[in-house]
Write an enzyme that holds these catalytic residues in place. Structure first.
Site, PDB file in Angstrom:
ATOM      1  N   ASP A 103       0.928  -1.289  -0.030  1.00 43.79           N
ATOM      2  CA  ASP A 103       0.177   0.027   0.034  1.00 43.79           C
ATOM      3  C   ASP A 103       0.682   1.248   0.055  1.00 43.79           C
ATOM      4  O   ASP A 103       1.956   1.189   1.000  1.00 43.79           O
ATOM      5  CB  ASP A 103      -0.827  -0.069   1.483  1.00 43.79           C
ATOM      6  CG  ASP A 103      -2.438   0.423   1.024  1.00 43.79           C
ATOM      7  OD1 ASP A 103      -2.438   1.567   0.428  1.00 43.79           O
ATOM      8  OD2 ASP A 103      -3.113  -0.373   1.324  1.00 43.79           O
ATOM      9  N   ASP A 211      -2.852   4.607  -2.249  1.00 45.92           N
ATOM     10  CA  ASP A 211      -4.143   5.362  -1.582  1.00 45.92           C
ATOM     11  C   ASP A 211      -4.423   6.717  -1.958  1.00 45.92           C
ATOM     12  O   ASP A 211      -3.556   7.406  -2.299  1.00 45.92           O
ATOM     13  CB  ASP A 211      -3.350   5.354   0.007  1.00 45.92           C
ATOM     14  CG  ASP A 211      -4.582   5.566   0.988  1.00 45.92           C
ATOM     15  OD1 ASP A 211      -5.249   4.905   1.121  1.00 45.92           O
ATOM     16  OD2 ASP A 211      -4.112   6.699   1.692  1.00 45.92           O
ATOM     17  N   GLU A 268      -6.533   4.278  -5.769  1.00 49.55           N
ATOM     18  CA  GLU A 268      -7.840   4.454  -5.032  1.00 49.55           C
ATOM     19  C   GLU A 268      -8.648   5.594  -5.484  1.00 49.55           C
ATOM     20  O   GLU A 268      -7.749   6.968  -5.320  1.00 49.55           O
ATOM     21  CB  GLU A 268      -7.707   4.284  -3.374  1.00 49.55           C
ATOM     22  CG  GLU A 268      -9.111   4.439  -2.957  1.00 49.55           C
ATOM     23  CD  GLU A 268      -8.935   4.745  -1.205  1.00 49.55           C
ATOM     24  OE1 GLU A 268      -9.622   4.531  -0.454  1.00 49.55           O
ATOM     25  OE2 GLU A 268      -7.837   5.589  -0.854  1.00 49.55           O
ATOM     26  N   HIS A 345     -10.710  -2.992   3.013  1.00 49.24           N
ATOM     27  CA  HIS A 345     -10.488  -3.017   4.603  1.00 49.24           C
ATOM     28  C   HIS A 345     -11.465  -1.655   4.889  1.00 49.24           C
ATOM     29  O   HIS A 345     -11.552  -1.419   6.145  1.00 49.24           O
ATOM     30  CB  HIS A 345      -9.158  -2.805   4.865  1.00 49.24           C
ATOM     31  CG  HIS A 345      -8.684  -1.692   4.131  1.00 49.24           C
ATOM     32  ND1 HIS A 345      -8.322  -1.635   2.944  1.00 49.24           N
ATOM     33  CD2 HIS A 345      -8.391  -0.306   4.607  1.00 49.24           C
ATOM     34  CE1 HIS A 345      -8.004  -0.313   2.538  1.00 49.24           C
ATOM     35  NE2 HIS A 345      -7.943   0.413   3.508  1.00 49.24           N
ATOM     36  N   ASP A 346     -12.050  -0.963   3.968  1.00 49.62           N
ATOM     37  CA  ASP A 346     -12.778   0.164   4.480  1.00 49.62           C
ATOM     38  C   ASP A 346     -14.189   0.050   4.353  1.00 49.62           C
ATOM     39  O   ASP A 346     -15.195   0.750   4.158  1.00 49.62           O
ATOM     40  CB  ASP A 346     -12.407   1.330   3.161  1.00 49.62           C
ATOM     41  CG  ASP A 346     -11.086   1.927   3.431  1.00 49.62           C
ATOM     42  OD1 ASP A 346     -10.659   1.954   4.523  1.00 49.62           O
ATOM     43  OD2 ASP A 346     -10.391   2.318   2.529  1.00 49.62           O
TER      44      ASP A 346
HETATM   45  C1  GLC Z   1      -7.950   5.286   2.377  1.00 48.82           C
HETATM   46  C2  GLC Z   1      -7.613   3.988   2.890  1.00 48.82           C
HETATM   47  C3  GLC Z   1      -8.387   4.138   4.322  1.00 48.82           C
HETATM   48  C4  GLC Z   1      -7.705   5.202   5.127  1.00 48.82           C
HETATM   49  C5  GLC Z   1      -7.522   6.448   4.224  1.00 48.82           C
HETATM   50  C6  GLC Z   1      -6.523   7.478   4.787  1.00 48.82           C
HETATM   51  O1  GLC Z   1      -9.042   5.635   2.011  1.00 48.82           O
HETATM   52  O2  GLC Z   1      -8.275   2.966   2.377  1.00 48.82           O
HETATM   53  O3  GLC Z   1      -8.423   2.977   5.157  1.00 48.82           O
HETATM   54  O4  GLC Z   1      -8.407   5.596   6.196  1.00 48.82           O
HETATM   55  O5  GLC Z   1      -7.164   6.212   2.799  1.00 48.82           O
HETATM   56  O6  GLC Z   1      -5.288   7.214   4.428  1.00 48.82           O
END
Ligand code: GLC
Ligand code: CA
Length: 598
Positions: A103, A211, A268, A345-346
């Site tokens: 990540d 991310d 993402e 995971h979100d």
């Molecule tokens: C992304 C991650 C998440 C995190 C956020 C801040 O959305 O997937 O888990 O809280 O970024 O880094």
């Protein structure tokens, strides 16, 4: 030729398995998952038909946001292990013919990162400009205000934090402890590339999940966001700060480095509903990212003012199908690529969110979703536990006190502040929303063996006679019913079905991975009926018929025109969630069928 050699790429056909280090497998019995635990499960992962593993942040971190707040990119959070443990994991993954992605969290760091400590030390620190500092604004009556009205992504507070010592605000789109890096500064960018990317590429990682990939370039004037929640001064601002003017320049720079290593990327991409805009990130010609995670599907049914300001299942099947269709449409006739995923995971568990997690339905519902995903175009991602059909922790057996995620806790706190700690109705509504949608559900320790202590999370340590601590997060209350051990040898299990579907997907990759998707009944509230057609020439087609209800349903064979064929077709059943029992025109509760159209 249905797919050209140029279009065919190993990573498009790959299956990626996502691992959350804290909750995957604990090798030493301290109740926290770790890197050696992951290494010990590589054979299991490979046996599913997985080609790539993606490890969520395992870097050194104070863990305010479970490692998405990184204090040192070049070290590992000690409870998870060491850089040597990572090197062993990389080697063992490669030894099994799989690849490994990490990540890449570079929109922000932890406030404990050496860079931020220096930046915050004084206004003339050489690293002051590595983060985003701004003077206060003042109201007509002299009250100090943040530079704009942006709301942080967690809870309801401002995205700006006042620093007493240097008398300025710094920007944090996420938690206060996650200050945003200033990408405008070329020196900062070079440091990010060296520390966060090259350090790990040199150690053999094969790519990154990037991310919040569209937040690095902010609009230069940092304008206010439109007011959608008049009850508070701070407004959701994702549509304002995402996809800023220099995004593609920055990604181009990164891509030049990644290309040298042959690394792959998945970005993402929140707050980007416009498919043409998405395409600018993933078009092969643009050379930015290999693929992205679009949010259309996982945002179905979320609240308008706040993600959790909603009620469970606040959507109809046509909404879900339209969202699926958006990602599929992106790839049709374009040189862009995307992903297939329902969980990470979100997100809460997909069976609970999009199908039915009642005990009598959840196995069938999990198979239905597995069959659907295996038939959609894009690179397939599976999140740990999804392969055994894990569901959300039930309300009765998993009280709100068990929830630990900063996103959940900030929301619950906001509700308490807004409505009062005694407002049972509002608090219960908030708990309902968390039970349905909180990130915690994905983060509960993996139930390897429901008969063992704590669902077998620390089984190896226990078997070695070590004292085993309770996991960092309460185990899943349904671990005795939904676990890996009992599904491994059960040919009717969700796990066995996923394995079968992943093989099926590979066997028919031209249509299932690369083919064009067409929804034949977008308005149907109960059934999802779509066709996969060859990308270029070719005669084969596949018809996919899915019943999203808990009752029997009938369906009519689509006409030759709808199917895109000349004469009345013959349908040959080639896959079903109910093998041996399926009949054309009929569907049992949560049944899914796949036909070859000849
Ligand atoms: C992304 C991650 C998440 C995190 C956020 C801040 O959305 O997937 O888990 O809280 O970024 O880094
Ligand atoms: Ca451990």
């Amino acid at each position: 030729m249905t797919v050209t050699d140029h279009e065919r790429q190993w990573w498009k056909q790959a299956v990626v398995y996502q691992i959350y280090p804290a909750s995957f497998c604990d090798s030493n019995g301290d109740g926290i998952g770790d890197i050696p635990g992951i290494t010990s499960k590589l054979d299991y992962i490979a046996s599913l038909g997985v080609d790539v593993i993606w490890i969520c942040p395992m870097y050194d971190s104070p863990q305010v946001d479970m490692g998405y707040d990184i204090s040192n990119y070049e070290d590992v959070y000690r409870p998870y292990g060491t850089v040597q443990d990572m090197e062993a994991l990389i080697q063992e993954t490669h030894a099994r013919g799989m690849r490994i992605m990490l990540d890449l969290v570079i929109n922000h760091t932890s406030d404990q990162h050496a860079w931020f400590k220096e930046s915050r030390a004084s206004k003339d620190s050489p690293k002051r400009d590595w983060y985003i500092w701004r003077p206060a604004k003042y109201s007509p009556d002299g009250k100090r205000l943040p530079p704009n009205n942006w709301r942080s992504n967690f809870g309801g507070g401002s995205a700006w934090e006042w620093d007493e010592q240097t008398q300025e605000y710094y920007l944090h789109l996420f938690a206060t402890e996650q200050p945003d890096l200033n990408w405008e500064n070329p020196e900062t960018r070079r440091a990010i590339y060296a520390s966060a990317m090259e350090f790990w590429l040199d150690r053999g990682v094969d790519g990154f999940r990037i991310d919040t990939v569209n937040m690095y370039s902010k609009p230069p004037t940092l304008p206010d966001a439109p007011v959608v929640d008049p009850k508070t001064p701070y407004q959701p601002a994702g549509m304002v700060y995402c996809n800023g003017p220099r995004m593609h320049e920055f990604l181009g720079e990164m891509n030049a480095i990644l290309t040298e290593y042959g690394a792959i990327t998945v970005g993402e991409l929140p707050w980007t509903p416009d498919t043409q805009r998405v395409l600018q990130y993933v078009s092969a010609k643009a050379k930015q990212l290999n693929m992205v995670f679009q949010f259309d599907v996982v945002d179905v049914g979320i609240g308008k003012t706040h993600k959790f300001a909603t009620t469970p299942k606040n959507f109809a099947l046509p909404d879900f199908k339209a969202a699926v269709g958006l990602t599929q449409a992106l790839m049709r006739g374009s040189d862009g690529w995307s992903t297939v995923f329902l969980e990470n995971h979100d997100q809460a568990r997909s069976v609970s969110r999009f199908a039915d997690d009642r005990p009598e339905h959840r196995v069938r519902a999990a198979k239905l979703l597995a069959l659907m995903e295996a038939c959609l175009s894009g690179t397939q991602y599976i999140y740990q536990g999804q392969e055994i059909g894990l569901v959300n922790a039930p309300k009765e057996s998993y009280p709100v006190e068990n929830y630990l995620d900063i996103d959940s806790l900030s929301f619950y706190k906001m509700v308490k502040e807004r409505y009062g700690v005694d407002n049972k109705a509002e608090l219960d509504k908030a708990f309902d929303a968390l039970q349905y949608m909180a990130r915690d559900h994905a983060r509960i320790p993996m139930p390897w063996n429901g008969k063992a202590k704590y669902g077998g999370f620390s089984e190896a340590a226990e078997e070695a006679g070590k004292e085993v601590k309770e996991p960092w997060m309460k185990p899943h209350p349904l671990a005795a019913q939904i676990d890996v051990a009992s599904q491994l040898d059960d040919p009717d299990s969700v796990l066995a079905f996923w394995r079968k579907m992943l093989r099926f997907r590979q066997q028919h990759a031209d249509l299932l991975v690369y083919g064009d998707f067409r929804d034949l009944r977008p308005q149907d509230k109960d059934l999802f009926i779509f066709i996969k057609e060859p990308r270029h020439h070719g005669v084969d087609r596949m018809l996919v018929v899915l019943n999203f209800t808990s009752e029997e349903r009938t369906w009519e064979t689509p006409s030759p025109e709808e199917l895109g064929v000349l004469k009345a077709p013959e349908l040959v059943l080639i896959m079903s969630t109910h093998p041996g029992k399926s009949r054309e025109g009929q569907l049992a509760a949560f049944e899914g069928q796949v036909y070859l159209v000849i």
